[in-house]
Structures are given as C-alpha cells and as structure tokens.
Design a protein around this motif. Structure first.
Motif, PDB file in Angstrom:
ATOM      1  N   SER A  68       0.828  -1.197   0.000  1.00  0.00           N
ATOM      2  CA  SER A  68       0.000   0.000   0.000  1.00  0.00           C
ATOM      3  C   SER A  68       0.868   1.255   0.000  1.00  0.00           C
ATOM      4  CB  SER A  68      -0.916   0.014   1.230  1.00  0.00           C
ATOM      5  OG  SER A  68      -1.585   1.255   1.346  1.00  0.00           O
ATOM      6  N   VAL A  69       0.422   2.282  -0.737  1.00  0.00           N
ATOM      7  CA  VAL A  69       1.110   3.572  -0.716  1.00  0.00           C
ATOM      8  C   VAL A  69       0.382   4.563   0.179  1.00  0.00           C
ATOM      9  CG1 VAL A  69       1.971   3.177  -3.056  1.00  0.00           C
ATOM     10  CG2 VAL A  69      -0.099   4.546  -2.713  1.00  0.00           C
ATOM     11  N   SER A  77      -5.750   5.627   0.078  1.00  0.00           N
ATOM     12  CA  SER A  77      -6.379   4.554   0.853  1.00  0.00           C
ATOM     13  C   SER A  77      -7.714   4.150   0.249  1.00  0.00           C
ATOM     14  CB  SER A  77      -6.568   4.988   2.311  1.00  0.00           C
ATOM     15  OG  SER A  77      -7.216   3.971   3.057  1.00  0.00           O
ATOM     16  N   TRP A  78      -8.567   5.134  -0.060  1.00  0.00           N
ATOM     17  CA  TRP A  78      -9.884   4.804  -0.605  1.00  0.00           C
ATOM     18  C   TRP A  78      -9.774   4.123  -1.957  1.00  0.00           C
ATOM     19  CZ3 TRP A  78     -15.050   7.533   0.254  1.00  0.00           C
ATOM     20  CH2 TRP A  78     -15.265   7.710   1.622  1.00  0.00           C
ATOM     21  N   GLU A  80      -7.321   2.276  -3.059  1.00  0.00           N
ATOM     22  CA  GLU A  80      -6.841   0.905  -2.873  1.00  0.00           C
ATOM     23  C   GLU A  80      -7.945   0.009  -2.320  1.00  0.00           C
ATOM     24  OE1 GLU A  80      -2.096   1.928  -2.156  1.00  0.00           O
ATOM     25  OE2 GLU A  80      -3.340   1.308  -0.458  1.00  0.00           O
ATOM     26  N   ARG A  81      -8.745   0.533  -1.425  1.00  0.00           N
ATOM     27  CA  ARG A  81      -9.860  -0.263  -0.889  1.00  0.00           C
ATOM     28  C   ARG A  81     -10.879  -0.578  -1.990  1.00  0.00           C
ATOM     29  NH1 ARG A  81     -11.951   3.206   3.986  1.00  0.00           N
ATOM     30  NH2 ARG A  81     -13.531   1.539   4.092  1.00  0.00           N
ATOM     31  N   GLU A  82     -11.116   0.379  -2.867  1.00  0.00           N
ATOM     32  CA  GLU A  82     -12.018   0.132  -3.985  1.00  0.00           C
ATOM     33  C   GLU A  82     -11.454  -0.947  -4.909  1.00  0.00           C
ATOM     34  OE1 GLU A  82     -14.393   2.626  -7.470  1.00  0.00           O
ATOM     35  OE2 GLU A  82     -12.594   3.476  -6.555  1.00  0.00           O
ATOM     36  N   ILE A  83     -10.148  -0.894  -5.167  1.00  0.00           N
ATOM     37  CA  ILE A  83      -9.505  -1.900  -6.003  1.00  0.00           C
ATOM     38  C   ILE A  83      -9.610  -3.276  -5.350  1.00  0.00           C
ATOM     39  CG2 ILE A  83      -7.275  -2.659  -6.901  1.00  0.00           C
ATOM     40  CD1 ILE A  83      -6.602   0.346  -7.277  1.00  0.00           C
ATOM     41  N   THR A  84      -9.437  -3.326  -4.039  1.00  0.00           N
ATOM     42  CA  THR A  84      -9.569  -4.613  -3.337  1.00  0.00           C
ATOM     43  C   THR A  84     -10.970  -5.182  -3.511  1.00  0.00           C
ATOM     44  OG1 THR A  84      -7.904  -4.004  -1.684  1.00  0.00           O
ATOM     45  CG2 THR A  84      -9.454  -5.753  -1.088  1.00  0.00           C
ATOM     46  N   ASP A  85     -11.985  -4.342  -3.347  1.00  0.00           N
ATOM     47  CA  ASP A  85     -13.371  -4.807  -3.467  1.00  0.00           C
ATOM     48  C   ASP A  85     -13.704  -5.275  -4.875  1.00  0.00           C
ATOM     49  OD1 ASP A  85     -13.797  -4.247  -0.839  1.00  0.00           O
ATOM     50  OD2 ASP A  85     -15.131  -2.549  -1.150  1.00  0.00           O
ATOM     51  N   LEU A  86     -13.290  -4.515  -5.871  1.00  0.00           N
ATOM     52  CA  LEU A  86     -13.759  -4.757  -7.239  1.00  0.00           C
ATOM     53  C   LEU A  86     -12.826  -5.625  -8.070  1.00  0.00           C
ATOM     54  CD1 LEU A  86     -15.172  -1.220  -8.107  1.00  0.00           C
ATOM     55  CD2 LEU A  86     -16.359  -3.192  -7.133  1.00  0.00           C
ATOM     56  N   GLN A  94      -2.146  -1.657   4.293  1.00  0.00           N
ATOM     57  CA  GLN A  94      -3.295  -0.757   4.146  1.00  0.00           C
ATOM     58  C   GLN A  94      -3.788  -0.362   5.534  1.00  0.00           C
ATOM     59  OE1 GLN A  94      -6.186   1.502   3.621  1.00  0.00           O
ATOM     60  NE2 GLN A  94      -5.401   0.803   1.640  1.00  0.00           N
ATOM     61  N   PRO A  95      -3.823   0.957   5.849  1.00  0.00           N
ATOM     62  CA  PRO A  95      -4.158   1.380   7.215  1.00  0.00           C
ATOM     63  C   PRO A  95      -5.601   1.137   7.609  1.00  0.00           C
ATOM     64  CG  PRO A  95      -3.925   3.273   5.763  1.00  0.00           C
ATOM     65  CD  PRO A  95      -3.463   2.088   4.985  1.00  0.00           C
ATOM     66  N   GLU A  96      -6.493   0.961   6.647  1.00  0.00           N
ATOM     67  CA  GLU A  96      -7.902   0.721   6.953  1.00  0.00           C
ATOM     68  C   GLU A  96      -8.427  -0.392   6.048  1.00  0.00           C
ATOM     69  OE1 GLU A  96     -11.894   3.358   7.991  1.00  0.00           O
ATOM     70  OE2 GLU A  96     -10.288   4.208   6.785  1.00  0.00           O
ATOM     71  N   PRO A  97      -8.044  -1.625   6.321  1.00  0.00           N
ATOM     72  CA  PRO A  97      -8.374  -2.733   5.419  1.00  0.00           C
ATOM     73  C   PRO A  97      -9.830  -3.196   5.568  1.00  0.00           C
ATOM     74  CG  PRO A  97      -7.178  -3.571   7.302  1.00  0.00           C
ATOM     75  CD  PRO A  97      -7.228  -2.072   7.465  1.00  0.00           C
ATOM     76  N   LEU A  98     -10.766  -2.267   5.340  1.00  0.00           N
ATOM     77  CA  LEU A  98     -12.184  -2.576   5.428  1.00  0.00           C
ATOM     78  C   LEU A  98     -12.822  -2.411   4.054  1.00  0.00           C
ATOM     79  CD1 LEU A  98     -12.994  -0.550   8.674  1.00  0.00           C
ATOM     80  CD2 LEU A  98     -12.655  -3.016   8.503  1.00  0.00           C
ATOM     81  N   PRO A  99     -13.898  -3.148   3.773  1.00  0.00           N
ATOM     82  CA  PRO A  99     -14.584  -2.965   2.485  1.00  0.00           C
ATOM     83  C   PRO A  99     -15.049  -1.528   2.315  1.00  0.00           C
ATOM     84  CG  PRO A  99     -15.349  -4.959   3.580  1.00  0.00           C
ATOM     85  CD  PRO A  99     -14.504  -4.221   4.578  1.00  0.00           C
TER      86      PRO A  99
END
Length: 303
Positions: A68-69, A77-78, A80-86, A94-99
């Motif tokens: 994570s950058v 952060s947002w 990367e989280r979107e990329i994780t979900d989709l 990742q400082p906030e690894p939530l969906p």
C-alpha cells in the motif's frame, strides 16, 4: 494539454516512487486498476509533479499482493480499498483494510470487475452488521446517521463515535446505489457509451458526457470542429446555470428563507425550459458524441 509522463515500474519500487514525489512537494491524484487482457491485472497511480511540471502515471503489474502507498499518501487509501473490493487485490500495510464499495454481507463469486465474472450472475448477499473499531471508555457515545434521510440527498450511512464535541472516529458507508458503471461501459460502442455517460448523474448529464467525449478524442488525437466546440461551451454553461439556480434555492431552504427557495426553483425551471426549447431535452441529453455533436443547433431560432 497537460503533459503526462508514463512510467512502468516494478511493484516493489512503487512506494518509493510515490514517497519521492510527495516529499518533493507533489501530490497524488488517483489510482485505478484494469485488465489489459484476461488474467492480467495492471495498477495505475496518477500523481501531480511539483512546480506545474505535469502529471506522472506509474503502471505496474502486481503478482498476488501489493504494498500500500497510503502510508505516504493517505488519499490513496480509498482507491486501494475500492480496487480490493472490485478486483480482489490485497494491499499489504493498508491502514484501513475494510470494504469500501461492497457492503458487509456481499459475497461475490469472483471480483466484480474481473472479466471472468460470470455474466448475468447476481451477487449473493446476506445482511451483516457493520464492523466498527473498538473504542474503549465509559463516555464514548455512538451516533448512527442514515442511510435514509430527508429530501433527495444521496444515501449514505455515517457512524460517529464521540465524546462530547470530540469525534473519535467516523465510519462512512457509501455506495448504497452503486450501479457498476465501469462494467457497463466495457465493450460498448462509442456512440452508445456517450448515451450511458449522460445517465451517470441526472444533474451532470452534459458534463459527464463531455468528459467522456473529450477523453476519447484525446486518446484518438481527434480534432473537433470549431462550431461544435462553441456549442459545447454554450451547452455546458446552460447546465452550470440551472444547477447554480437549483442550489441557490436549496441554500435558501436550508436557512428557512422560503421566498428565496421558491425563486431559486422557479428560475431553475425556466432555465430547464430554455434547454428543452433549444435542444429538445431539459437535461441536454442526446447531443454529444465523440468528435462533436449529433446535430447542429441554432440558438437564435426560438428566441
């Protein structure tokens, strides 16, 4: 046109590249993922170089996981989280690894934007409570707000954890009306994609379609006729005007100035009627296409 330097980097060096940009006074703009071909995932990070020297676009192809950058650029952060979900890619650190996009209880059979996702398959979903961070203390209070609210405000749930006037944590849950526009655009002919772009948002039909057309024209090095450019500018201003009038009325409403609200809404309606008489659409739809306009207009014919 803004100069963009495109650089292909190894996944292990991306964090250093971003840290160097931010440390020199630059800033990150966004990140996204895409599949240049089935089974191949590519990440792209866009940054603004300091001193107005243009943009830099880093492209990298991770192997399984990615660092994570967000530690050096919290804005990422947002994304990367979107990329994780989709796309199903996990980010280490990742400082906030939530969906973010997918709500608790969503169980996609494959990453939603993976070309291998089976067509016409509904994503399984079973309601689950939102997981909040643990905050200790007898005086900590929890305030859930939304997702259903008055008027036509977009659906969003905000959970506040606070003590008195001090907010300890805010947990936003958006995307209640996520429509998968990225997936819908994939493979569409350009003229149909412009029609879809007009329907991304009702209050920005022309702006969204214009942005889409300009992106296509830039990629294709397409020259738009001068008259089409002038009419586009006129139509964009008409959209801007009715939106300003709408929010003039809305601002008056929020301060209980009912006469001001009525005047703002009346002027908004008159502006939309002008749109309808000029173009046939109160929302200025059905005019744009990559390369210009679908038809010519005569702004003086109806005056």
């Amino acid at each position: 046109m803004t100069a963009i330097a495109s650089i292909t980097v190894d996944p292990s060096t991306l964090v250093k590249e971003v840290a160097a940009l931010v440390g020199a006074g630059g800033r990150m703009q966004m990140a996204y993922a895409w599949h240049p071909q089935p089974g191949v995932l590519e990440l792209r990070y866009l940054g603004d170089r300091p001193g107005r020297k243009g943009l830099v676009l880093w492209a990298t192809r991770p192997d399984g996981r990615m660092a994570s950058v967000a530690g050096v650029s919290p804005l990422m952060s947002w994304y990367e989280r979107e990329i994780t979900d989709l796309f199903g890619l996990a980010f280490d650190g990742q400082p906030e690894p939530l969906p973010l996009v997918l709500h608790a209880g969503a169980r996609p059979v494959a990453p939603p934007l993976d070309p291998a996702y089976p067509a016409a398959t509904v994503m399984p979903y079973a309601f689950e409570s939102t997981v909040l961070p643990e905050v200790a203390g007898e005086d900590v209070q929890e305030l859930p707000f939304g997702p259903v609210r008055a008027d036509v405000v977009e659906s969003v749930k905000l959970v506040f954890l606070y003590i008195g006037e001090h907010i300890l944590h805010l947990h936003p849950q958006l995307f209640y009306k996520h429509r998968g526009m990225e997936k819908r655009f994939t493979g569409l002919p350009l003229d149909k994609a412009a029609v879809l772009a007009e329907r991304v948002s009702g209050v920005g039909s022309f702006a969204h379609a214009l942005a889409f057309c300009q992106a296509v024209e830039d990629a294709a090095n397409c020259a738009v006729p001068e008259r089409a450019l002038l009419l586009r500018a006129l139509l964009a201003e008409l959209e801007r005007i009715y939106n300003h009038l709408h929010y003039l009325g809305h601002l008056a409403d929020t301060t209980t100035l009912k006469v001001g609200q009525a005047e703002g809404r009346l002027l908004e309606e008159r502006a939309k009627q002008i749109n309808g008489r000029l173009t046939g659409s109160r929302f200025l739809r059905g005019l744009l296409k990559p390369g210009g306009l679908r038809r010519d207009l005569d702004p003086g014919a109806w005056v």
